[in-house]
Every structure is written in structure tokens, then in C-alpha cells.
Design an enzyme around this catalytic site. Structure first.
Site, short mmCIF file in Angstrom:
data_model
loop_
_atom_site.label_atom_id
_atom_site.label_comp_id
_atom_site.label_asym_id
_atom_site.label_seq_id
_atom_site.Cartn_x
_atom_site.Cartn_y
_atom_site.Cartn_z
N ASP A 165 43.33 35.15 44.97
CA ASP A 165 43.36 34.84 46.41
C ASP A 165 42.69 35.97 47.19
O ASP A 165 41.79 36.62 46.67
CB ASP A 165 44.80 34.58 46.86
CG ASP A 165 44.86 33.63 48.06
OD1 ASP A 165 43.99 33.71 48.93
OD2 ASP A 165 45.78 32.80 48.14
N HIS A 170 39.23 35.51 47.15
CA HIS A 170 38.86 34.79 48.37
C HIS A 170 38.34 35.70 49.46
O HIS A 170 38.31 35.33 50.63
CB HIS A 170 40.05 33.96 48.88
CG HIS A 170 40.42 32.82 47.98
ND1 HIS A 170 41.42 31.93 48.27
CD2 HIS A 170 39.90 32.42 46.79
CE1 HIS A 170 41.51 31.03 47.30
NE2 HIS A 170 40.60 31.32 46.38
#
Ligand SMILES: *[C@@H]1O[C@H](CO)[C@@H](O)[C@H](O)[C@H]1NC(C)=O
Ligand SMILES: *[C@@H]1O[C@H](CO)[C@@H](O)[C@H](O)[C@H]1NC(C)=O
Ligand SMILES: *[C@@H]1O[C@H](CO)[C@@H](O)[C@H](O)[C@H]1NC(C)=O
Ligand SMILES: *[C@@H]1O[C@H](CO)[C@@H](O)[C@H](O)[C@H]1NC(C)=O
Length: 461
Positions: free
Chosen positions: A265, A288
Site C-alpha cells: 500500500d 501505492h
């Protein structure tokens, strides 16, 4: 007869003298031992005895509290939580103390709260490995928020060449997670523990260590101030869901630098209540990217300001520099700079998304977390899907969004769009730009809108 009597008198007097001298010696000796005893007592008792003492005995400096001396086994199987807690509690009372996790050993630790405030300048020296319980199903249900919880600590440092291993494998796989959900946290969806969390803690430094395989976020600070993170490594597999690297919430005055973060993430996630955050010299990816938000979920207020992210290298990330807000929120994001960011095969290197939504369709709202004063400067490299994507709110546009020197070429590995897309974004553009469509992306002006935007700042102050 006369001679006899005087002899007796002399004998009697001598006897008196002898008795007197003996008594004096004995009583002096007695007094001496008494004083010695008192001194000894005062020394042993330390400050607790010495309230009436003119010079208090100083507390020892730089003491080390090795978990092995508190009964830890360090075999990776026995539960060493009690030993860890005992070492912490001992060190907490001594100025400049160090809690030591020795090298080459593995310590299995159940969820623990290490609580302050402690006497100043406590250090946790991690040279060995801390292991979380490997079975998600045996995790105590009262501690699903986090594994190692530091609460109310001040002037505290974690350092060392060791590793904090969250052993998150079976939290990531959905079937095991579904069982946990069913049995423990029906009402709190997505409940998995963060590896290291600091709550309400000030002047904390985390350096040099590795934090790996967290079930959820790796290192989280909330309600904290004066945070320094330096030279750490965070890693978990690319397919581990929601495993943010560093997560900040309601936290101010932060410097995160010279670290390597690769997770499933965000490398760094900055949430509401954060201000004066400086993130620099980070290698990020896969993951991310570096994100502000999602902000304003469930019509909540969000305030984020004074954020600088610079000198970053991102490789194989989904996003690069990103701000995301949900529709319907209130509050403001202002004074944010993303500068000198090198991207390699990043899908969306530059993104503002004010329509963030975790479902297929989210309801439209006119209210929004207002975005004003965001600079994207010197962002270079290759992208996968779209070089620039700025989707601002229909009702209140983004203002003072500046794009300067953005040079992004499509990665040969993907077939992305050549176009920069901007919706309702006002600001200044200054080339060079690649692709050239970036030059026409922003709208100029927006003075009236700026005044509307400023009124939203009142939510935050
Ligand atoms: C804690 O650290 C801060 C910042 O370095 C310093 O200003 C403060 O005096 C320290 N507090 C104590 C109790 O040592
Ligand atoms: C960074 O951390 C590593 C691993 O603990 C250590 O070997 C190295 O000396 C640290 N570098 C600096 C500059 O402190
Ligand atoms: C913007 O934020 C930076 C820190 O990121 C700070 O140094 C600067 O003073 C802020 N600018 C304004 C106008 O507040
Ligand atoms: C929200 O607004 C957009 C743009 O006006 C529109 O295309 C979309 O259908 C709307 N969505 C809903 C759920 O009403």
C-alpha cells in the site's frame, strides 16, 4: 595491718580505672559501628532514604536492561512478552536507560503496550528480532488495533540493526482473515493489527531498524509531535493488502528521511490533523506511492497543511504523488509541495482525486475537503497509465495548483494515455513539459474561488 589496708584501697582504685577505661572504649566502638550502619543504610536505600540527606545519591546513568536478564528465552517460540515488559518497566524509571534486544536471537512477543511517561531519554536498542504471533486465529481479540503499542512516551529512541517482524502472512490471505472477521470483529471491518504504533507520544526517533511483514500498517504515529524517522527499511510483499509503510494521523512536526519502503500500500500515508511534515530521500516501491488521504470520509472534517515531499525515487508504484478525498467531507488541504520526484514505471505519477470511492458508485455530494496550494515540481521519469490526473470537485475547484517542470514519458511496458487530464483545477504552469498537453491542463485565475476556499479554512482553525 595499715599496709594491708592501703593496698586494698589501691587495688580498688585500679579496678575503678580499668572499668572506666573499658567502658569508654566499648561505647566509642559502639558509636562507630552505629555510624557505619547508618551510612550503609543510606547508601543502599538511595533517594528513598535520603530525604533528609544534604547530598542525594544520583540515579545511575546509561544503564542497560537486557531482556535476557529479565527471563526472555530468545528462541522464537517461548513467549517473551513478560520479560520485555519487565525490562521496559525497569528502564522506564532510570534516566538514559536502554532496553536491549540482543542480536542473533528471536523474541516472540504477544501484543504489548509499553507505556510512558518514563524518565527522559529512554532507548530501545533492537539488534535481534521481535516476532509477532504467527497465527492470526490466536491473536488476542482485545488487541486487534496493534501489536507493539507505545503510549505516552517522551524523548524516546528506537534504534539498532535488528528486525521487527509482524509475520502477517495469514492476515493477508483472505480466507484466514474472513474467519478472524467472523469470530472477532464483525462490527469493525478490516480490523487487523498495525505492527508498531505510537500513541500520544512526543519527540520520538525511530532509526536504522527493519520493520517487515506487518498484518496492516508497519509504523503508525497518531496524536503525536516531534517525530524523526531515519534510515529504516520497511518491507512486505506487493500482494499484501493495506500494508502502509508509515502512517501519520493527527501528528505534527515530522521528518521522515533516508529510508527504503516497499509494501502493498502507501509508502507514506498522511491523514487528517497532520501539519509540518517533511518527507525526503525515500526509495518507494512497489506500493501505492506517497499519499495525503483519503480525507473527508463519511462527511468528516479533514485538515492537512504544510507538507513537503522531496527527493524521492519511486519504482513500480500504482501512484506517485497523490491527494485523495471522499465526496461530502469538509475542511482543507493547503500548502503541499511534491518536488524532485523520479518515477520509474509509475502508473499515475501525479494525482488529485476528489472522487475517491471504495465501491463501484459513491453518492455525489456538493460539500468537499477544499484543496488549495499544491505544487508539483520537477517530476521526471516514466509512467504506465496517465502522466497527470487532477480530478477536483465540481462544486469547489482546486486552486493554486502549480505544475513546474514535469517530464514524463510513457513506459514501453504499458499502453497508457498520452494526455494529461485536469478537471476544475486552477493554477500556474511552467515548463518544460512532457507530454506537452500538461501545458494546457490547468485553468488560470480563480480569484473568486480562492475566496470561497478560504472560508473553508475556518473548519480547521
Ligand atoms: C525532549 O526533547 C526535546 C526536543 O529535543 C527537548 O526540547 C526537551 O527538552 C526534551 N525533554 C526532556 C525532558 O529531556
Ligand atoms: C543505517 O542502518 C543500517 C542498518 O542498521 C546501519 O548498518 C547503518 O550504519 C545506518 N546508517 C547510518 C548512516 O546511520
Ligand atoms: C508551507 O509548508 C512548509 C513546510 O512544509 C513551511 O516551511 C512553509 O513555511 C509553509 N508556507 C506557508 C506559506 O505557510
Ligand atoms: C455524479 O455526478 C457525475 C457528474 O455530474 C455523474 O456523471 C454521475 O452519474 C453522478 N453519480 C451519481 C451516483 O449520481
Amino acid at each position: 595491718m595499715k599496709r594491708n589496708r592501703s593496698f586494698s584501697l589501691l587495688f580498688f582504685l585500679s579496678l575503678l580505672v580499668i572499668i572506666f577505661v573499658t567502658f569508654s572504649i566499648v561505647s566509642v566502638e559502639a558509636r562507630k559501628t552505629n555510624i557505619k550502619k547508618k551510612l550503609h543504610k543510606r547508601h543502599k536505600g538511595g533517594h528513598t532514604q535520603g530525604s533528609h540527606s544534604p547530598c542525594p545519591v544520583p540515579t545511575p546513568q546509561g544503564s542497560t536492561f537486557d531482556v535476557l536478564s529479565f527471563g526472555a528465552k530468545g528462541n522464537g517460540v517461548s513467549d517473551d512478552s513478560e520479560a520485555f515488559l519487565a525490562a521496559w518497566n525497569g528502564a522506564c524509571k532510570v534516566a538514559g536507560a536502554t532496553v536491549k534486544i540482543p542480536a542473533q536471537l528471536k523474541f516472540l512477543i504477544k501484543p504489548v503496550t509499553l507505556q510512558g511517561p518514563c524518565i527522559s531519554d529512554l532507548t530501545l536498542q533492537i539488534d535481534g528480532t521481535l516476532l509477532a504471533p504467527p497465527e492470526a486465529s490466536t491473536w488476542p481479540k482485545s488487541s486487534l488495533f496493534q501489536w507493539i503499542n507505545f503510549k505516552w512516551v517522551r524523548n524516546f529512541t528506537i534504534k539498532g540493526s535488528g528486525t521487527v517482524d509482524g509475520q502477517g502472512y495469514n492476515w493477508w490471505s483472505s480466507s484466514e482473515f474472513y474467519d478472524i472477521q467472523k469470530s472477532y470483529s464483525k462490527h469493525i471491518p478490516g480490523m487487523k493489527p498495525t505492527a508498531i504504533r505510537f500513541y500520544s507520544s512526543n519527540f520520538v526517533t525511530v532509526r536504522d531498524i527493519r520493520i517487515i511483514n506487518s498484518p496492516l500498517c508497519h509504523l503508525k504515529f497518531d496524536n503525536s509531535k516531534g517525530i524523526k524517522v531515519n534510515n529504516i527499511t520497511i518491507s512486505s510483499p506487493e500482494n499484501s493488502p493495506n500494508t502502509d509503510g508509515i502512517h501519520l494521523q493527527n501528528t505534527q512536526d515530522v521528518e521522515i528521511q533516508r529510508s527504503i519502503i516497499s509494501t502493498g500500500d502507501d509508502c507514506v500515508s498522511i491523514q487528517t490533523g497532520c501539519s509540518n511534515i517533511h518527507v525526503h530521500h525515500i526509495n518507494c516501491g512497489p506500493g501505492h506511492g506517497i499519499s495525503l488521504g483519503g480525507l473527508g470520509k463519511d462527511k468528516s472534517a479533514a485538515c492537512v497543511s504544510d507538507i513537503t515531499v522531496e527527493d524521492i525515487s519511486m519504482k513500480n508504484t500504482l501512484y506517485g504523488a497523490r491527494i485523495k478525498t471522499w465526496q461530502g467531507g469538509i475542511g482543507m488541504v493547503k500548502n503541499v509541495t511534491f518536488s524532485r520526484i523520479q518515477v520509474y514505471d509509475v502508473m499515475y505519477p501525479i494525482m488529485i482525486d476528489q472522487y475517491y470511492c471504495d465501491k463501484q458508485i459513491c453518492k455525489n455530494h456538493t460539500s468537499t475537503v477544499v484543496i488549495s496550494g499544491v505544487k508539483f515540481d520537477q517530476i521526471h521519469g516514466t509512467y504506465g497509465m496517465q502522466p497527470v490526473h487532477l480530478a477536483c470537485s465540481n462544486s469547489i475547484p482546486c486552486t493554486d495548483v502549480d505544475l513546474t517542470d514535469i517530464q514524463l514519458s510513457p513506459s514501453p511496458k504499458y499502453r497508457g494515455l498520452q494526455q494529461a487530464v485536469c478537471w476544475n483545477s486552477y493554477g500556474k504552469s511552467q515548463g518544460p513539459f512532457l507530454p506537452s498537453s500538461i501545458d494546457y491542463c490547468l485553468r488560470s485565475g480563480g480569484g473568486l474561488i480562492k475566496r470561497i476556499a478560504r472560508s473553508h479554512d475556518k473548519v480547521c482553525y
